[in-house]
Write a protein that holds these residues in place. Structure first.
Motif, PDB file in Angstrom:
ATOM      1  N   ASP A 250      -0.543   6.364   8.347  1.00  0.00           N
ATOM      2  CA  ASP A 250       0.703   6.450   8.212  1.00  0.00           C
ATOM      3  C   ASP A 250       0.881   8.094   9.394  1.00  0.00           C
ATOM      4  OD1 ASP A 250      -0.356   9.268   6.443  1.00  0.00           O
ATOM      5  OD2 ASP A 250       1.129   7.587   4.440  1.00  0.00           O
ATOM      6  N   ALA A 251       2.086   9.184   8.532  1.00  0.00           N
ATOM      7  CA  ALA A 251       2.089   9.750   9.835  1.00  0.00           C
ATOM      8  C   ALA A 251       1.103  11.528   9.366  1.00  0.00           C
ATOM      9  CB  ALA A 251       3.495  10.801   9.839  1.00  0.00           C
ATOM     10  N   PHE A 252       0.750  10.919   8.180  1.00  0.00           N
ATOM     11  CA  PHE A 252      -0.051  12.092   7.635  1.00  0.00           C
ATOM     12  C   PHE A 252      -0.957  11.935   7.587  1.00  0.00           C
ATOM     13  CE2 PHE A 252       2.929  13.938   3.850  1.00  0.00           C
ATOM     14  CZ  PHE A 252       4.076  13.972   4.926  1.00  0.00           C
ATOM     15  N   GLY A 253      -1.659  10.247   8.347  1.00  0.00           N
ATOM     16  CA  GLY A 253      -3.028  10.488   9.029  1.00  0.00           C
ATOM     17  C   GLY A 253      -3.924   9.510   7.962  1.00  0.00           C
ATOM     18  N   ARG A 254      -3.678   9.027   7.044  1.00  0.00           N
ATOM     19  CA  ARG A 254      -4.003   8.458   5.481  1.00  0.00           C
ATOM     20  C   ARG A 254      -4.109   6.984   6.452  1.00  0.00           C
ATOM     21  NH1 ARG A 254      -0.029  10.721   1.180  1.00  0.00           N
ATOM     22  NH2 ARG A 254       1.167   9.977   2.235  1.00  0.00           N
ATOM     23  N   PRO A 255      -5.158   6.049   6.181  1.00  0.00           N
ATOM     24  CA  PRO A 255      -4.434   4.496   6.154  1.00  0.00           C
ATOM     25  C   PRO A 255      -4.057   3.898   5.938  1.00  0.00           C
ATOM     26  CG  PRO A 255      -6.880   5.167   5.327  1.00  0.00           C
ATOM     27  CD  PRO A 255      -6.007   6.870   5.327  1.00  0.00           C
ATOM     28  N   ASN A 256      -3.329   3.384   6.306  1.00  0.00           N
ATOM     29  CA  ASN A 256      -2.431   2.011   5.983  1.00  0.00           C
ATOM     30  C   ASN A 256      -3.448   0.906   5.783  1.00  0.00           C
ATOM     31  OD1 ASN A 256      -0.292   3.082   6.026  1.00  0.00           O
ATOM     32  ND2 ASN A 256       0.459   2.504   8.071  1.00  0.00           N
ATOM     33  N   ILE A 257      -3.657   0.145   4.933  1.00  0.00           N
ATOM     34  CA  ILE A 257      -4.746  -0.929   4.511  1.00  0.00           C
ATOM     35  C   ILE A 257      -4.029  -1.611   3.387  1.00  0.00           C
ATOM     36  CG2 ILE A 257      -7.094  -1.620   3.237  1.00  0.00           C
ATOM     37  CD1 ILE A 257      -7.942   1.796   3.704  1.00  0.00           C
ATOM     38  N   VAL A 258      -3.766  -3.465   4.227  1.00  0.00           N
ATOM     39  CA  VAL A 258      -3.390  -4.297   3.106  1.00  0.00           C
ATOM     40  C   VAL A 258      -4.399  -4.853   2.375  1.00  0.00           C
ATOM     41  CG1 VAL A 258      -2.564  -6.391   2.779  1.00  0.00           C
ATOM     42  CG2 VAL A 258      -1.588  -4.565   4.150  1.00  0.00           C
ATOM     43  N   PHE A 259      -5.073  -4.508   1.088  1.00  0.00           N
ATOM     44  CA  PHE A 259      -6.868  -5.224   0.181  1.00  0.00           C
ATOM     45  C   PHE A 259      -6.131  -6.623   0.481  1.00  0.00           C
ATOM     46  CE2 PHE A 259      -6.926  -0.192  -0.123  1.00  0.00           C
ATOM     47  CZ  PHE A 259      -8.558  -0.457   0.685  1.00  0.00           C
ATOM     48  N   LEU A 260      -6.102  -7.486   0.684  1.00  0.00           N
ATOM     49  CA  LEU A 260      -5.692  -8.573   1.475  1.00  0.00           C
ATOM     50  C   LEU A 260      -6.610  -9.550  -0.102  1.00  0.00           C
ATOM     51  CD1 LEU A 260      -3.737 -10.789   2.323  1.00  0.00           C
ATOM     52  CD2 LEU A 260      -5.255 -11.427   4.340  1.00  0.00           C
ATOM     53  N   GLN A 261      -7.672  -9.421  -0.450  1.00  0.00           N
ATOM     54  CA  GLN A 261      -8.813 -10.293  -1.901  1.00  0.00           C
ATOM     55  C   GLN A 261      -8.129  -9.955  -2.758  1.00  0.00           C
ATOM     56  OE1 GLN A 261     -11.711 -12.619  -0.520  1.00  0.00           O
ATOM     57  NE2 GLN A 261     -10.195 -12.773  -2.432  1.00  0.00           N
ATOM     58  N   ASP A 262      -8.194  -8.303  -2.952  1.00  0.00           N
ATOM     59  CA  ASP A 262      -7.376  -7.760  -4.611  1.00  0.00           C
ATOM     60  C   ASP A 262      -5.830  -8.622  -4.605  1.00  0.00           C
ATOM     61  OD1 ASP A 262      -9.570  -6.361  -4.796  1.00  0.00           O
ATOM     62  OD2 ASP A 262      -8.731  -4.292  -3.826  1.00  0.00           O
ATOM     63  N   ILE A 263      -4.954  -8.259  -3.707  1.00  0.00           N
ATOM     64  CA  ILE A 263      -3.618  -9.612  -3.476  1.00  0.00           C
ATOM     65  C   ILE A 263      -4.271 -10.726  -3.701  1.00  0.00           C
ATOM     66  CG2 ILE A 263      -1.727  -9.380  -2.709  1.00  0.00           C
ATOM     67  CD1 ILE A 263      -2.211  -6.688  -0.427  1.00  0.00           C
ATOM     68  N   LEU A 264      -4.877 -11.615  -3.529  1.00  0.00           N
ATOM     69  CA  LEU A 264      -4.989 -13.321  -3.900  1.00  0.00           C
ATOM     70  C   LEU A 264      -5.512 -13.510  -4.315  1.00  0.00           C
ATOM     71  CD1 LEU A 264      -6.046 -14.103  -0.081  1.00  0.00           C
ATOM     72  CD2 LEU A 264      -3.622 -14.439  -1.432  1.00  0.00           C
ATOM     73  N   ASP A 265      -6.685 -12.535  -5.295  1.00  0.00           N
ATOM     74  CA  ASP A 265      -7.223 -11.953  -6.331  1.00  0.00           C
ATOM     75  C   ASP A 265      -6.278 -12.004  -7.631  1.00  0.00           C
ATOM     76  OD1 ASP A 265      -9.844 -13.308  -5.452  1.00  0.00           O
ATOM     77  OD2 ASP A 265     -10.228 -10.887  -6.011  1.00  0.00           O
ATOM     78  N   HIS A 266      -5.364 -11.572  -6.919  1.00  0.00           N
ATOM     79  CA  HIS A 266      -3.683 -11.446  -8.516  1.00  0.00           C
ATOM     80  C   HIS A 266      -3.787 -12.214  -8.415  1.00  0.00           C
ATOM     81  CE1 HIS A 266      -1.853  -8.770 -11.209  1.00  0.00           C
ATOM     82  NE2 HIS A 266      -0.498  -9.037 -10.642  1.00  0.00           N
ATOM     83  N   ALA A 267      -2.799 -12.769  -7.644  1.00  0.00           N
ATOM     84  CA  ALA A 267      -1.991 -14.571  -7.200  1.00  0.00           C
ATOM     85  C   ALA A 267      -2.153 -15.877  -7.792  1.00  0.00           C
ATOM     86  CB  ALA A 267      -1.600 -14.518  -6.466  1.00  0.00           C
ATOM     87  N   TYR A 268      -3.822 -16.007  -7.140  1.00  0.00           N
ATOM     88  CA  TYR A 268      -4.622 -16.817  -7.269  1.00  0.00           C
ATOM     89  C   TYR A 268      -6.081 -16.820  -8.414  1.00  0.00           C
ATOM     90  CZ  TYR A 268      -1.514 -18.385  -3.733  1.00  0.00           C
ATOM     91  OH  TYR A 268      -0.464 -18.692  -2.638  1.00  0.00           O
ATOM     92  N   PRO A 269      -6.043 -17.783  -9.561  1.00  0.00           N
ATOM     93  CA  PRO A 269      -7.848 -18.017  -9.594  1.00  0.00           C
ATOM     94  C   PRO A 269      -9.004 -17.324  -8.844  1.00  0.00           C
ATOM     95  CG  PRO A 269      -6.673 -20.571 -10.866  1.00  0.00           C
ATOM     96  CD  PRO A 269      -5.667 -19.532  -9.412  1.00  0.00           C
ATOM     97  N   SER A 270      -9.439 -16.495  -9.500  1.00  0.00           N
ATOM     98  CA  SER A 270     -10.545 -16.666  -9.016  1.00  0.00           C
ATOM     99  C   SER A 270     -11.466 -16.978  -8.244  1.00  0.00           C
ATOM    100  CB  SER A 270     -11.556 -15.133 -10.024  1.00  0.00           C
ATOM    101  OG  SER A 270     -12.850 -16.152  -9.947  1.00  0.00           O
ATOM    102  N   GLY A 271     -11.682 -16.421  -7.331  1.00  0.00           N
ATOM    103  CA  GLY A 271     -13.346 -17.687  -6.887  1.00  0.00           C
ATOM    104  C   GLY A 271     -12.271 -18.738  -5.411  1.00  0.00           C
ATOM    105  N   THR A 272     -10.926 -19.270  -5.675  1.00  0.00           N
ATOM    106  CA  THR A 272     -10.026 -19.823  -4.552  1.00  0.00           C
ATOM    107  C   THR A 272      -9.743 -19.483  -3.862  1.00  0.00           C
ATOM    108  OG1 THR A 272      -8.314 -19.143  -6.400  1.00  0.00           O
ATOM    109  CG2 THR A 272      -9.564 -21.176  -6.759  1.00  0.00           C
ATOM    110  N   THR A 273      -9.474 -18.001  -3.453  1.00  0.00           N
ATOM    111  CA  THR A 273      -9.293 -17.574  -2.081  1.00  0.00           C
ATOM    112  C   THR A 273     -10.835 -16.973  -1.322  1.00  0.00           C
ATOM    113  OG1 THR A 273      -8.434 -15.235  -2.641  1.00  0.00           O
ATOM    114  CG2 THR A 273      -7.131 -17.460  -2.794  1.00  0.00           C
ATOM    115  N   ARG A 274     -11.102 -16.723  -0.162  1.00  0.00           N
ATOM    116  CA  ARG A 274     -11.774 -15.928   0.467  1.00  0.00           C
ATOM    117  C   ARG A 274     -11.668 -15.303   2.077  1.00  0.00           C
ATOM    118  NH1 ARG A 274     -17.172 -15.168   0.094  1.00  0.00           N
ATOM    119  NH2 ARG A 274     -17.126 -16.197  -2.240  1.00  0.00           N
ATOM    120  N   VAL A 275     -11.745 -14.014   1.499  1.00  0.00           N
ATOM    121  CA  VAL A 275     -10.760 -13.519   2.772  1.00  0.00           C
ATOM    122  C   VAL A 275     -12.291 -12.408   3.271  1.00  0.00           C
ATOM    123  CG1 VAL A 275     -10.022 -11.119   3.377  1.00  0.00           C
ATOM    124  CG2 VAL A 275      -8.598 -12.396   1.705  1.00  0.00           C
ATOM    125  N   ILE A 276     -12.970 -13.418   5.001  1.00  0.00           N
ATOM    126  CA  ILE A 276     -12.606 -12.443   5.533  1.00  0.00           C
ATOM    127  C   ILE A 276     -12.463 -11.840   6.651  1.00  0.00           C
ATOM    128  CG2 ILE A 276     -15.236 -13.754   7.465  1.00  0.00           C
ATOM    129  CD1 ILE A 276     -16.446 -14.662   4.949  1.00  0.00           C
TER     130      ILE A 276
END
Ligand SMILES: [Zn+2]
Length: 408
Positions: A250-276
């Motif tokens: 962002d404009a303050f130099g902080r990384p813009n990160i989408v932690f995709l595995q965390d988001i998918l683990d929140h939405a679906y049963p654990s172990g059913t999605t795998r982010v590579i």
């Protein structure tokens, strides 16, 4: 007698008429060169405006190092040569598989074919991870700056490299590692006079410094001096990049990160999605294994359309494509790509889980690559090119085609 043309991966190349140096400058966003020229730090490159060739080319997406280096030396996209990142998920083995081993390479290289046909070929890479892939089945000289002191005549076609180059082996995270590559290229051209050289640097500087910034201009001033020497020695030079580079903050130099595995683990049963994250490799200090490309493997009961829509709705996401569409658009091998391909926007990177990324090694605001936003790279030569086909979409893996078939 050398043949007049050579066909590799269904493309024909004219035999080199003078020594050729194809240079892959890791992470070389075109703006780096533009800014170095504007600051008066790259007089050799500046002079090429008059008598050289300057094109803008598209690299391969994912805009990562290995897929693009392999594309350049095979003249073909990953759908042909098979290397689409550093990792893929082997569903049958249930394991992440590293693609650094040449056994994953599905196509021969232009370098190996030239050597087989009698050309003298030399390959110098910064990091050792690329050496085995680039030098696969190639007779000739092939070594890395990282392990230059371990090069042997039997294994690398050359020994005594640090003495030849006149530099000690630099640290792996340094600008000097790339300088060693250029310096070796000059010395090899003087002593061995190879017909073809492939020089591949590392993007340590580009991950830290934006175009026009001190360390970036220092790097390009250094590169400019060595290119001028290669030119003076009579080499045809074609310079391109494996990918571009952008701030991912962002404009303050902080990384813009989408932690995709965390988001998918929140939405679906654990172990059913795998982010590579195919950027992951043993050298992650300068980017924290964060890039703008991910592939996601899904298993029952996760619905593909539901997951795709959920990911596409996240801020910072550029495109989400099912495997087949992604492989068609980006020319990737379907068997090494997950069910979904996710690309983030210019200022955003994709992570897996927050606790799997060590950002403590980042001592500068995050700069990285991997997305479509890092696809445009320079394709520059120190010779004129005559009439080039109008409207052609140039790729970085046209470097040998430009060098051997189009330059004057
Ligand atoms: Zn790279």
């Amino acid at each position: 007698m050398s043949p007049s043309t050579l066909t590799v991966n269904r493309r024909a190349y004219a035999w080199p008429r003078q020594p050729l140096a194809v240079v892959c400058v890791d992470g070389c966003e075109p703006e780096y060169i533009n800014q170095a020229i504007a600051c008066g730090r790259a007089p050799f490159l500046a002079a090429l405006r008059e008598n050289g060739t300057c094109l803008t080319a598209d690299c391969v997406v994912p805009s990562f190092t290995n897929p693009n280096n392999l594309s350049i030396v095979t003249g073909a996209p990953p759908a042909v040569h098979g290397i689409c990142g550093n990792y893929f998920w082997d569903r049958d083995a249930g394991a992440e598989v590293m693609m650094n081993d040449p056994k994953y390479l599905r196509a021969g290289t232009i370098l190996a074919a030239l050597a087989d046909a009698g050309a003298k070929v030399a390959v110098v890479t910064a990091k050792d991870k690329l050496r085995a892939l680039l030098g696969h089945r190639m007779a000739g000289i092939c070594f890395s700056a990282e392990k230059a002191d371990e090069a042997t005549t039997a294994g690398n076609g050359i020994a005594g490299v640090p003495a030849l180059v006149g530099m000690p082996v630099p640290p792996v995270y340094s600008a000097e590692l790339s300088e060693f590559v250029f310096a070796a290229g000059v010395k090899l051209l003087e002593r061995e006079r190879p017909d073809v050289m492939y020089l591949s640097t590392t993007d340590y500087v580009q991950h830290k410094a934006a175009p026009g910034i001190g360390a970036a201009n220092d790097f390009y001033a250094m590169m400019d001096r060595y290119l001028a020497r290669l030119d003076a020695l009579g080499a045809t030079i074609v310079l391109t990049a494996d990918h571009g580079m952008n701030a991912k903050t962002d404009a303050f130099g902080r990384p813009n990160i989408v932690f995709l595995q965390d988001i998918l683990d929140h939405a679906y049963p654990s172990g059913t999605t795998r982010v590579i994250l195919p950027i992951t490799d043993p050298y992650v200090v300068h980017h924290g294994a964060l890039g703008s490309f991910a592939t996601v493997y899904l298993s029952s009961p996760v619905d593909l359309a539901d997951a795709a829509a959920r990911i596409a709705a996240l801020p910072g996401i550029d495109v989400v494509l099912p495997r087949r569409e992604a492989c068609l658009r980006f020319e990737l091998p379907e068997d090494r790509v997950g069910d979904l391909v996710v690309v983030s926007e210019r200022l955003t990177v994709i992570g897996t889980s927050r606790d799997r990324h060590d950002l403590s090694g980042l001592d500068a605001p995050l700069r990285s690559h991997g997305g479509i936003s890092e696809q445009q790279v320079p394709l520059i030569a120190n010779r004129g090119a005559g009439a080039l086909p109008a409207g052609r979409r140039w790729r970085n893996f046209d470097a040998f085609d430009l060098a051997l078939n189009h330059l004057q």
